[in-house]
Structures are given as structure tokens and as C-alpha cells.
Design an enzyme around this catalytic site. Structure first.
Site, short mmCIF file in Angstrom:
data_model
loop_
_atom_site.label_atom_id
_atom_site.label_comp_id
_atom_site.label_asym_id
_atom_site.label_seq_id
_atom_site.Cartn_x
_atom_site.Cartn_y
_atom_site.Cartn_z
N ASP A 7 2.20 77.29 8.59
CA ASP A 7 1.24 76.42 7.90
C ASP A 7 0.33 75.72 8.91
O ASP A 7 0.65 74.63 9.36
CB ASP A 7 1.99 75.40 7.06
CG ASP A 7 1.07 74.48 6.28
OD1 ASP A 7 -0.10 74.85 6.03
OD2 ASP A 7 1.51 73.38 5.92
N HIS A 14 6.09 72.88 7.33
CA HIS A 14 6.56 71.53 7.64
C HIS A 14 8.03 71.48 8.05
O HIS A 14 8.60 70.39 8.17
CB HIS A 14 6.37 70.58 6.44
CG HIS A 14 4.98 70.51 5.91
ND1 HIS A 14 4.59 69.60 4.94
CD2 HIS A 14 3.85 71.20 6.21
CE1 HIS A 14 3.31 69.76 4.66
NE2 HIS A 14 2.84 70.74 5.43
N ASP A 70 -5.18 71.61 11.49
CA ASP A 70 -4.22 70.52 11.64
C ASP A 70 -2.85 70.94 11.14
O ASP A 70 -2.71 71.81 10.27
CB ASP A 70 -4.70 69.26 10.93
CG ASP A 70 -5.08 69.51 9.47
OD1 ASP A 70 -5.76 70.52 9.19
OD2 ASP A 70 -4.69 68.70 8.61
N ASP A 90 -4.21 80.21 3.68
CA ASP A 90 -3.07 79.29 3.74
C ASP A 90 -1.80 79.99 3.27
O ASP A 90 -1.84 81.09 2.72
CB ASP A 90 -3.36 78.04 2.89
CG ASP A 90 -2.80 76.77 3.51
OD1 ASP A 90 -1.75 76.86 4.19
OD2 ASP A 90 -3.39 75.70 3.33
N GLU A 130 -6.67 68.81 6.26
CA GLU A 130 -5.97 69.26 5.05
C GLU A 130 -4.61 68.59 4.90
O GLU A 130 -4.19 68.26 3.77
CB GLU A 130 -5.82 70.79 5.08
CG GLU A 130 -5.43 71.43 3.76
CD GLU A 130 -3.94 71.60 3.57
OE1 GLU A 130 -3.53 72.07 2.50
OE2 GLU A 130 -3.16 71.26 4.50
#
Length: 429
Positions: free
Chosen positions: A122, A394, A91, A180, A156
Site C-alpha cells: 500500500d 499498514h 505516502d 491501489d 491519501e
């Protein structure tokens, strides 16, 4: 004769386009969370790829529409040799206003040595390089004596514990790597828990009675829950400052244990005294703490604050902690994870990183949180080691360096070959 490392390095350079192709396919799947419930295409792609690489796969739904895929390749001498989990989440956060992106966020774009698109840093980049590492080992015909598991989870980004669901199904190994975002540093992490604090009156009063309530010298024993919540917030600030000078942990800057008042809700409408107020807080804690202990510490402090208030002592705040999803019940938990620098798996990973990159891998603590804590809490020695810079996660026009993806794949492939062909008796527990 070429060494295994040389073979891996050469093939990785020759097949860069395969790595880019995997990432392109993953980025094209719109697995934004929120809204979530959209991982079917991405997980179907990963499931097919794992099967092509000789893995046995199983799937289940964390929530309707959000699938988890776990691939297993059993080793030739699995009882004696080390086992490994590779873990990552599929996700990504929402892209926001796509018109603000220089190019469509779900179409992978290459410029010089950078790959752009939502999730490249990410962490679809880490997922792609991990799958590419497995592809390299398969093509080179390298057999493993120990088991390897590949977990592609969801949730997550919204505190939905897809990795915990893997743990709950009994998946346990000698070591785990969560790919990650860590800029190819080896990380542990602190933990996070969210909670709701509620201040509630037993009675509801009309706004016209405010002048007669206790704070104005009248005869009605009543108060605004919103105003009383201000005392709770003040108490949280005092505790946060106390933590900043009394708590410390290697790898974290001072003041990393924070209590953030994230959301506040309260009142009925302008004609009433607010009879209820709810505060949503996010708490960061160190690896030597548990979320249960931290929650208890906050409760004790706030209840002590309430005892000093003539109204709150008879209307003590109520607490709710954690949750299964920021989307479903507006709550989350991320356990902390410490790292043992003497553990054989970490030492071997550091050495492999040095062999490939010709530089030392920094070992530190992540300033954010990942699913790694669920594996660590289950007793699996776990580290975070993945490509991508945290400032890209993000972000608008998110990107990752292709060279770093290739390097990550080389390190992982070499590490897997060594770790899964190492006897358990030689492990430094």
C-alpha cells in the site's frame, strides 16, 4: 513475428530486477504520514524517471514539503484517440516501533517470491509496477496515439486530497486506473466522510452546583455536555442500525454503512460541569449516495433526537463536516465511486487481465477507500486495479508478491498500448 503481448511478457520477465530496483528506491524514501511533509526525495526520483521515459512533468506542493508530480506524454493523434490517467499515492502509514519488524521497514528485502518493506502493498508496489509498465513500453518503442498521464500524489493516507488537486488543475481523460491495493481485482468503492458534532452549554457551572441542576430536581437549568453527548451517540447507533436494514448495494456486505464514534473530547477539569463536548465520527456510505446527502441525513436525525430532550432542544448540537487533512484540520472526505461493467475501458482491462493471467478478474467493491473517488466525481470513468492484498496494508512486516507485481505491469503495459491506440468514436459511453 512476436505479438506485442509476447514482447511485453518476455521483456517483463527479463527485467524483473529493474522492477525490484524501482520499488527498492521508493521504499527507501521515508514518506510516512503522519508526520507527512516528507515526499521530496520520492517525488524527485519519480520525476526523473518519468522524464527519462519521455514524459513532460510538472510539480507543485499540496502542503509545504509534500510534492505532487504529474507526467504527461501526448499522443500522436490525441484529438481522436483515447486518453488515460494512471494514479497512485506515494505516502505510507507510519512504520511504528521498527524494533518489532523482522528487518528494517525502509530497506526492501526479498524472500522467495515476496518483497518486504513499508508500502510494498500500500501502495509503492503499485507505483513501481505502473512505472515499470511505462518503462517496458518505452524500451519496446511502442508509440501511443492517445495521451497518457501519470499522477504521483501524496496525502491519501491522511485524507489530504492530492488527487483532487490534480482534478482541480483540469486533468481529465477518457479512463483512469488507480493502482491501489486490490489483489488484481477491479474495484469501485464506497465513500467516507468525517465530521465533528459539538454539544455546548451557554453557561459554565461549578461542580458544586451539580446537585441543584435539572437532572437532580434542582432549580438550575443546566446539564453536562458529556452526558448529553451520550444521547447523541445513542441516536447515531439507532441510525446506523436503521441503515443496516434499509440500505444495501451490490458488492457490499450488509451493514457496510457505518457511523463510528472515533474520538470524544470534552470538559475543562474536575471542578466544573462539562460545558462542551465534541465527538469525531467517521461515516461510510454507498456509491449511490453523496457525502452531502449522508451528512444532511445524520444532522436531521440527531436534531430530531435533540428535540426529545428538555435541555438539548434549547442547545441543539452543532455540525462540521469534512476537511482538507486529518493532520491539518482533523477532517477528510473520500467520494464514492461506482463502476460500469459495460464501459469499454473496464471491458478491455478485464480482457487484458485474462490474456496475461489466464483467469478472470473479479469485479467488485473495495471494503476501504482510495483517491479514485475524486477522479470519478470529476466525471472520469475510474477503477481501482493494483497489486497487493488488503490485509498486508499498514501491517507489520508488510509484503507483496513479486509475481503479482510483474503480472500487474504486464497487464497495464498491454492495456495502455490497446487503450491509447483506440479511437474515441468506438467508446461505449
Amino acid at each position: 513475428m512476436s505479438s506485442i503481448k509476447e514482447k511485453i511478457d518476455r521483456l517483463a520477465e527479463e527485467r524483473k530486477e529493474d522492477l525490484i530496483g524501482i520499488l527498492r528506491s521508493l521504499v527507501a524514501c521515508r514518506t510516512e504520514s503522519p508526520p507527512a511533509r516528507n515526499t521530496g526525495d520520492a517525488q524527485g526520483y519519480i520525476n526523473d524517471l518519468l522524464q527519462e521515459l519521455g514524459f513532460e512533468t510538472e510539480e507543485w506542493e499540496l502542503f509545504p514539503g509534500d510534492r505532487i508530480v504529474c507526467g504527461t506524454k501526448f499522443g500522436k493523434n490525441r484529438e481522436r484517440y483515447q486518453s488515460l490517467i494512471l494514479n497512485g499515492h506515494i505516502d505510507v502509514v507510519a512504520a511504528g516501533d521498527e524494533a518489532e519488524w523482522e528487518h528494517p521497514p525502509f530497506e526492501l528485502r526479498k524472500e522467495r517470491d515476496f518483497l518486504y518493506g513499508r508500502g510494498t502493498a500500500d501502495m509503492k508496489g503499485g507505483m513501481a509496477s505502473s512505472l515499470f509498465a511505462l518503462q517496458l513500453l518505452c524500451e519496446l518503442g511502442i508509440e501511443l496515439k492517445g495521451d497518457i498521464f501519470f499522477q504521483s500524489v501524496t496525502g491519501e493516507e491522511a485524507g489530504e486530497a492530492g488527487t483532487k488537486s490534480c482534478v482541480d488543475r483540469g486533468m481529465h481523460t477518457d479512463f483512469a486506473i488507480v493502482a491501489d491495493t486490490s489483489d488484481l481485482e477491479i474495484h469501485g468503492q464506497g465513500g467516507v466522510i468525517t465530521g465533528w458534532i459539538t454539544v455546548k452549554s451557554k453557561t459554565t457551572h461549578h461542580d458544586g452546583l451539580r446537585s441543584r441542576m435539572i437532572h437532580a430536581g434542582g432549580g438550575i437549568v443546566g446539564a453536562s455536555a458529556i452526558e448529553k453527548m451520550m444521547k447523541v451517540i445513542q441516536g447515531l447507533q439507532e441510525l446506523e442500525r436503521h441503515w443496516a436494514v434499509t440500505k444495501a448495494y451490490p458488492g457490499f456486505p450488509p451493514g457496510s454503512t457505518t457511523i463510528n464514534p472515533s474520538v470524544i473530547e470534552g470538559g475543562r477539569n474536575a471542578a466544573y460541569i462539562a460545558d462542551e463536548c465534541r465527538l469525531w465520527i467517521t461515516v461510510h456510505f454507498y456509491p449511490n449516495e453523496t457525502y452531502e446527502d449522508v451528512a444532511e441525513e445524520i444532522e436531521q436525525h440527531i436534531l430530531a433526537v435533540a428535540l426529545g430532550d428538555p435541555w438539548l432542544k434549547h442547545h441543539p448540537p452543532l455540525f462540521e463536516w469534512g476537511g482538507k487533512s486529518m493532520i491539518e484540520d482533523r477532517g477528510e472526505i473520500f467520494p464514492a465511486i461506482d463502476i460500469d461493467e459495460s464501459h469499454q475501458g473496464l471491458v478491455m482491462l478485464k480482457n487484458q487481465h485474462r490474456e496475461v493471467s489466464r483467469r478472470e478478474a473479479a469485479v467488485s467493491m473495495s471494503p476501504t477507500v482510495t483517491d479514485a473517488g475524486w477522479l470519478g466525481q470529476a466525471g472520469v470513468p475510474t477503477v481501482i486495479y493494483g497489486p497487493g492484498k488488503l490485509e498486508e496494508a499498514h501491517s507489520l512486516n508488510e509484503k507483496v508478491e513479486l509475481g503479482q507485481l510483474v503480472e500487474h505491469a504486464k497487464v497495464l503495459a498491454g492495456f495502455i498500448e490497446k487503450w491509447c491506440n483506440t479511437e474515441r468514436s468506438s467508446t461505449n459511453d
